[in-house]
Design a protein around this motif. Structure first.
Motif, PDB file in Angstrom:
ATOM      1  N   ALA A 119      32.607  45.260  61.895  1.00  0.00           N
ATOM      2  CA  ALA A 119      31.542  45.179  60.895  1.00  0.00           C
ATOM      3  C   ALA A 119      31.996  45.735  59.554  1.00  0.00           C
ATOM      4  N   ARG A 120      32.959  46.630  59.574  1.00  0.00           N
ATOM      5  CA  ARG A 120      33.433  47.247  58.339  1.00  0.00           C
ATOM      6  C   ARG A 120      34.110  46.235  57.421  1.00  0.00           C
ATOM      7  N   GLU A 121      34.607  45.130  57.948  1.00  0.00           N
ATOM      8  CA  GLU A 121      35.365  44.175  57.150  1.00  0.00           C
ATOM      9  C   GLU A 121      34.476  43.276  56.297  1.00  0.00           C
ATOM     10  N   ILE A 122      33.177  43.191  56.595  1.00  0.00           N
ATOM     11  CA  ILE A 122      32.324  42.228  55.901  1.00  0.00           C
ATOM     12  C   ILE A 122      32.165  42.601  54.427  1.00  0.00           C
ATOM     13  N   GLY A 123      31.923  43.878  54.137  1.00  0.00           N
ATOM     14  CA  GLY A 123      31.738  44.313  52.759  1.00  0.00           C
ATOM     15  C   GLY A 123      32.959  44.062  51.892  1.00  0.00           C
ATOM     16  N   PRO A 124      34.144  44.526  52.288  1.00  0.00           N
ATOM     17  CA  PRO A 124      35.341  44.235  51.478  1.00  0.00           C
ATOM     18  C   PRO A 124      35.622  42.746  51.328  1.00  0.00           C
ATOM     19  N   LYS A 125      35.342  41.938  52.369  1.00  0.00           N
ATOM     20  CA  LYS A 125      35.539  40.494  52.231  1.00  0.00           C
ATOM     21  C   LYS A 125      34.581  39.906  51.202  1.00  0.00           C
ATOM     22  N   TRP A 126      33.348  40.380  51.192  1.00  0.00           N
ATOM     23  CA  TRP A 126      32.379  39.898  50.206  1.00  0.00           C
ATOM     24  C   TRP A 126      32.829  40.256  48.790  1.00  0.00           C
ATOM     25  N   VAL A 127      33.318  41.484  48.606  1.00  0.00           N
ATOM     26  CA  VAL A 127      33.825  41.914  47.303  1.00  0.00           C
ATOM     27  C   VAL A 127      35.050  41.082  46.912  1.00  0.00           C
ATOM     28  N   SER A 128      35.922  40.798  47.883  1.00  0.00           N
ATOM     29  CA  SER A 128      37.122  40.015  47.594  1.00  0.00           C
ATOM     30  C   SER A 128      36.764  38.597  47.164  1.00  0.00           C
ATOM     31  N   SER A 129      35.767  38.000  47.813  1.00  0.00           N
ATOM     32  CA  SER A 129      35.357  36.646  47.419  1.00  0.00           C
ATOM     33  C   SER A 129      34.748  36.640  46.019  1.00  0.00           C
ATOM     34  N   LEU A 130      34.021  37.685  45.644  1.00  0.00           N
ATOM     35  CA  LEU A 130      33.457  37.779  44.294  1.00  0.00           C
ATOM     36  C   LEU A 130      34.567  37.958  43.259  1.00  0.00           C
ATOM     37  N   GLU A 131      35.559  38.767  43.584  1.00  0.00           N
ATOM     38  CA  GLU A 131      36.687  38.939  42.675  1.00  0.00           C
ATOM     39  C   GLU A 131      37.429  37.619  42.467  1.00  0.00           C
ATOM     40  N   THR A 132      37.613  36.878  43.548  1.00  0.00           N
ATOM     41  CA  THR A 132      38.290  35.588  43.431  1.00  0.00           C
ATOM     42  C   THR A 132      37.502  34.635  42.534  1.00  0.00           C
ATOM     43  N   LYS A 133      36.155  34.653  42.655  1.00  0.00           N
ATOM     44  CA  LYS A 133      35.310  33.794  41.823  1.00  0.00           C
ATOM     45  C   LYS A 133      35.452  34.167  40.356  1.00  0.00           C
ATOM     46  N   LEU A 134      35.454  35.459  40.082  1.00  0.00           N
ATOM     47  CA  LEU A 134      35.556  35.897  38.687  1.00  0.00           C
ATOM     48  C   LEU A 134      36.929  35.591  38.100  1.00  0.00           C
ATOM     49  N   LYS A 135      37.969  35.643  38.917  1.00  0.00           N
ATOM     50  CA  LYS A 135      39.319  35.358  38.430  1.00  0.00           C
ATOM     51  C   LYS A 135      39.518  33.864  38.204  1.00  0.00           C
ATOM     52  N   ASP A 136      39.174  33.061  39.221  1.00  0.00           N
ATOM     53  CA  ASP A 136      39.491  31.644  39.162  1.00  0.00           C
ATOM     54  C   ASP A 136      38.571  30.867  38.211  1.00  0.00           C
ATOM     55  N   SER A 137      37.306  31.204  38.216  1.00  0.00           N
ATOM     56  CA  SER A 137      36.351  30.401  37.463  1.00  0.00           C
ATOM     57  C   SER A 137      36.027  30.959  36.080  1.00  0.00           C
ATOM     58  N   PHE A 138      36.195  32.235  35.880  1.00  0.00           N
ATOM     59  CA  PHE A 138      35.771  32.833  34.620  1.00  0.00           C
ATOM     60  C   PHE A 138      36.891  33.603  33.935  1.00  0.00           C
ATOM     61  N   GLY A 139      38.113  33.512  34.439  1.00  0.00           N
ATOM     62  CA  GLY A 139      39.277  34.008  33.739  1.00  0.00           C
ATOM     63  C   GLY A 139      39.413  35.508  33.619  1.00  0.00           C
ATOM     64  N   GLN A 140      38.693  36.279  34.412  1.00  0.00           N
ATOM     65  CA  GLN A 140      38.834  37.735  34.364  1.00  0.00           C
ATOM     66  C   GLN A 140      40.101  38.126  35.115  1.00  0.00           C
ATOM     67  N   GLU A 141      40.984  38.841  34.426  1.00  0.00           N
ATOM     68  CA  GLU A 141      42.265  39.194  35.048  1.00  0.00           C
ATOM     69  C   GLU A 141      42.091  40.300  36.088  1.00  0.00           C
ATOM     70  N   GLU A 142      41.371  41.317  35.749  1.00  0.00           N
ATOM     71  CA  GLU A 142      41.149  42.428  36.680  1.00  0.00           C
ATOM     72  C   GLU A 142      39.655  42.720  36.746  1.00  0.00           C
ATOM     73  N   PRO A 143      38.910  41.917  37.456  1.00  0.00           N
ATOM     74  CA  PRO A 143      37.457  42.129  37.515  1.00  0.00           C
ATOM     75  C   PRO A 143      37.109  43.391  38.295  1.00  0.00           C
ATOM     76  N   ASP A 144      36.097  44.093  37.823  1.00  0.00           N
ATOM     77  CA  ASP A 144      35.597  45.292  38.487  1.00  0.00           C
ATOM     78  C   ASP A 144      34.231  44.961  39.081  1.00  0.00           C
ATOM     79  N   VAL A 145      34.217  44.632  40.334  1.00  0.00           N
ATOM     80  CA  VAL A 145      32.992  44.179  41.000  1.00  0.00           C
ATOM     81  C   VAL A 145      31.947  45.291  41.026  1.00  0.00           C
ATOM     82  N   ILE A 146      32.366  46.511  41.326  1.00  0.00           N
ATOM     83  CA  ILE A 146      31.416  47.617  41.417  1.00  0.00           C
ATOM     84  C   ILE A 146      30.753  47.847  40.065  1.00  0.00           C
TER      85      ILE A 146
END
Length: 854
Positions: free
Chosen positions: A351-378
């Motif tokens: 169950a611990r892996e779900i949160g980091p995976k969700w954050v990782s998918s959001l980071e990927t969205k911000l990088k690929d679609s909106f050009g943020q090099e180092e997005p800070d999800v928090i």
């Protein structure tokens, strides 16, 4: 001329060459064990006397080519087979299907010894069954449990929940092969070393107040204990499983399971025979020395007594050790289940892996679609939480990502909620009660360490106190984990409500949700739960070593009167009970809390305490070599690895009905040769513990290897190939007619009715070795002072399976069994003979075997 005095039950054509050990026959069932070797590994198979195979297993657990079966012994109940292996270890197998029930390690008393040890013999001596003569029944059913002891306290506590074992995986062979024909490979042992090496009686979870599946399935109140298991435990109680290595060390196990330690013979001399007094903890053995390429064996035995076994201390401590083992094994599995719930395992994601995976998918969205090099999800989520405004990338993710659907939210909610709830419940309902039970047992062990009559147990008070401190520390950490899991679950619920609300806001077609979350709780989960959780600290990090006293917890050694005095002072001083507006809370964030490491360390320390104390019986050993048990003129010699000339020597010890003190008689059957003749010499002598200076009288019956009657009226010379004692009256011999390539024969000879002559004491009786006595017998025969006779064959039968070459014998002379198994030299054919041939008994045996199959 054919001789068929015995009935032949079966002639087995074995699929591969096999070995037949002398102890292969089951004592109370018509079963026999055969050992075969294929690919450098031994296989063990169980056969019915009628010729069918019940099962076959591979007894190897790894790829060691040197591994092999070195000995075999049956329990008194006939339900367990003990197998000695090389390299040295002992495994216990069920007679039902051959599965390995337990593995007993052989720990050499000299770990620095360069030469690897090998097991030379294995025996399982039945125990003395205590018969209560008290007319008053035990209405409380204490089962030898002392009132007020740790075990009596555990007995009245609620049972801990049973832990489900992992289902055994089925292979294609298991599914499609015919039942009973496939070779079963023993599964790799999943028990950790600290548990497998823990001295313990036969596992009994109820002894440690742990529930079993039968107790949950059978609400009638009797615990659902299987009748066969109860009978087995009763018959095997107080039995001693003993193994001897080639250095003369004897390893003993109470009830065939609990390690009692090891004791050695003088000068490290090996022995091939071992006898235990049926009513006393007295062992008798004959050390052997290699002298002039022959084995020199003393006439008088060496005796070793274990006086501590006459007391109840050994069994009482064994019960405590067994209960502690069950509890620690329970704790290790619970902590592992909790770790797998949170972090996952090889087969299940945590169950611990779900949160980091969700954050990782959001980071990927911000990088690929909106050009943020180092997005800070928090930071993005915190801004959204504080201002209600989201960036374009965050809004797009909330409105269109698969991770923001209702199904994803339900999966996240159910997984994390299930994990946190189980962490809380496992801590309060399993970990804490189990640790409290361990603490109860350790408290009693600490009390034992203060008593002088437990000095042989070598209980280390500092080590016991360290275990107690670790158990208390574990209770504190488990309580802390339950509180933290509940706290994090609440924060997660608020965080999930926040996500659902923002997802509904971002999706204009969705129904809007009224915010029902606490912004502080959401922020707390963002900082301490989404990416890095504080719960991780309970499974990672160094070993906790803090002291509870430093956290304000009173010491365990504080007396009751001092506590009451402090309470009275507090009540008399109003300032100590007055309301304080400002209360400083203790900060525990700096403390190590790795529960996994703590339980592992506690298990290791407890195992060392119990393993050290379990060998108390062996420390009480009293060795006596009076009467010339060790040949004095060859004590400087060391035992050779192999002797080139090993005469046929068989031994049987029976009760002496003529002795009012219930002594024993030792019978020896020795095949020996002179320049002119070959003899089968039978000797009879009192057997037991001897004192120095007491004369030993030996009676001898000298039989020439010839017979009259079965092979003609004239005496016919025989080649006695093998012989062994069948029961208290008969000895079985395998022979063929000398200078004749004809068939082999099996015959019985009544050795009790032979005419024995007492040898005059001229040094041979009190001399060092049996070979000197045999030389004296031949000398007396050559001088005409000792008569000889033909072998008085009682009954005889021609063997159908064996034609020539060496043979192997295994037999069961117990009343109601009376069978002999003969394996030919190639190991490919075995004949099973019924010595009595009673048809009614055969029908009863067949009915019993059918019930066993069912």
């Amino acid at each position: 001329m054919e001789h068929n005095d015995f009935a032949s039950l079966a002639v087995l054509q074995l699929p591969s060459p096999c070995r037949l050990l002398a102890s292969a026959c089951c004592p109370d069932k018509d079963l026999v064990v055969l050992v075969s070797r294929l690919g450098g590994r031994d296989k063990m198979s169980l056969w019915k006397m009628q010729g069918s195979k019940k099962w076959e297993i591979d007894v190897g657990t790894d790829d060691r080519a040197t591994e092999g079966i070195a000995g075999l012994a049956w329990s008194a109940s006939g339900q367990t087979i003990a197998v000695a292996h090389d390299p040295p270890r002992i495994t216990l197998h069920s007679v039902q299907d051959g599965r390995m029930e337990r593995s007993l390690p052989i720990i050499s008393p000299l770990p620095s010894e360069q030469k690897p040890i090998r097991i030379r013999g294995l025996w399982w001596f039945p125990g003395k069954q205590d018969i209560s003569m008290d007319s008053i029944p035990d209405i409380f059913k204490r089962n030898d449990t002392t009132t007020g002891s740790a075990l009596s306290i555990l007995k009245v506590l609620p049972l801990l929940d049973h832990l489900r074992e992992g289902d055994q995986k089925l292979t294609a062979t298991d599914l499609f092969a015919f039942q009973g024909t496939q070779v079963k490979s023993l599964p790799q042992p999943s028990t950790p070393g600290v548990i497998s090496e823990w001295p313990s009686l036969i596992p009994d979870p109820s002894l440690a107040s742990i529930g079993t599946p039968s107790q949950t399935e059978d609400p009638s109140g009797n615990g659902g204990k299987d009748l066969l298991e109860e009978v087995q435990n009763t018959e095997d109680k107080n039995s001693i499983l003993a193994a001897i290595d080639d250095m003369g060390n004897t390893y003993c196990f109470l009830d065939g399971s609990y390690y009692l330690g090891s004791f050695g013979s003088a000068l490290g001399l090996p022995t091939s025979t071992l006898f235990k007094h049926p009513d006393q903890p007295l062992f008798l053995m004959h050390p052997q020395l290699s002298l002039d390429d022959t084995l020199a064996t003393g006439i008088r035995p060496m005796s070793i007594e274990l006086p501590l076994l006459t007391t109840a201390k050994v069994r009482d401590f064994a019960k405590l050790s067994s209960a502690a083992r069950e509890l620690m094994w329970y704790l290790l599995r619970v902590v592992k289940d909790m770790h797998d719930l949170w972090f996952g395992s090889d087969t299940v994601s945590g169950a611990r892996e779900i949160g980091p995976k969700w954050v990782s998918s959001l980071e990927t969205k911000l990088k690929d679609s909106f050009g943020q090099e180092e997005p800070d999800v928090i930071l993005e989520l915190t801004c959204l939480l504080a201002t209600g405004n989201s960036s374009d990338g965050l809004g797009d993710f909330f409105g269109s990502s698969e991770q923001m659907t209702e199904r994803a939210f339900q999966k996240w909610d159910s997984s994390l909620t299930n994990a946190l709830v189980k962490l809380r419940d496992f801590s309060t309902a399993k970990l804490i009660p189990a640790l409290q039970r361990v603490h109860i047992i350790l408290e009693e062990i600490r009390g034992w360490s203060y008593l002088p009559h437990f000095v042989l147990f070598e209980l280390d008070l500092d080590e016991v106190n360290g275990c107690l401190a670790s158990a208390r520390r574990g209770i504190f950490i488990a309580t802390w984990l339950a509180s933290k899991a509940s706290q994090e679950l609440g924060s997660f619920k608020h965080f999930l409500a926040f996500l659902k609300s923002e997802a509904a806001t971002a999706n204009i077609t969705a129904e809007r949700i009224t915010p029902g979350y606490d912004i502080l709780e959401v922020n707390n989960y963002l900082m301490c739960g989404l990416v890095t959780s504080e719960v991780d600290s309970w499974f990672t990090g160094p070993l906790p070593q803090f002291h509870l006293e430093s956290l304000g917890v009173p010491g365990h050694d504080q007396a009751l009167d001092s506590v009451l005095q402090q309470a009275q002072i507090a009540l008399q001083d109003p300032s100590q009970t007055a309301w304080k507006p400002t209360i400083t809370s203790a900060q525990f964030s700096h403390l190590d809390r790795n529960l996994n490491a703590l339980i592992q360390e506690l298990a290791s320390r407890c195992q060392r305490v119990f393993a050290q104390a379990s060998q108390a019986a062996a420390r009480s050993a009293v060795t006596s070599t009076d009467g010339g048990a060790i040949p004095p003129q060859v004590v400087a010699c060391r035992p050779a690895s192999e002797a080139t000339d090993r005469p046929l020597v068989r031994q049987r010890i029976i009760g002496d009905k003529r002795d009012k003190n219930e002594g024993f008689l030792q019978y020896l059957a020795i095949r020996m040769s002179s320049e002119l003749r070959t003899f089968l010499c039978l000797t009879r002598a009192p057997y037991g513990k001897y004192a120095a200076g007491v004369p030993l009288h030996v009676d001898v019956a000298l039989l020439e290897c010839s017979a009259v009657g079965y092979h003609g009226e004239q005496a016919v010379e025989l080649d006695v190939l093998d012989a062994d004692f069948f029961d208290d009256e008969y000895v079985v011999i395998i022979y063929n007619v000398k200078n004749n390539n004809g068939p082999m024969f099996i015959a019985t000879v009544n050795y009790r009715d032979l005419e024995y002559r007492q040898l005059q004491s001229e040094g041979y009786v009190n001399g060092p070795a049996r070979k000197e006595m045999m030389a004296f017998v031949v000398q007396r025969w050559n001088e005409g002072h000792l008569p000889s006779a033909n072998i008085p064959i009682k009954r005889c039968r021609q063997l159908a399976a064996c034609k020539n070459g060496p043979v192997s014998l295994a037999m069961n002379g117990r009343i109601g069994r009376r069978v002999v198994c003969v394996l030919d030299g190639s190991g490919a054919t075995m004949e099973i003979l019924d010595i009595e041939g009673d048809e009614e008994m055969e029908a009863e045996d067949e009915a019993e075997m059918e019930s066993l199959d069912a």
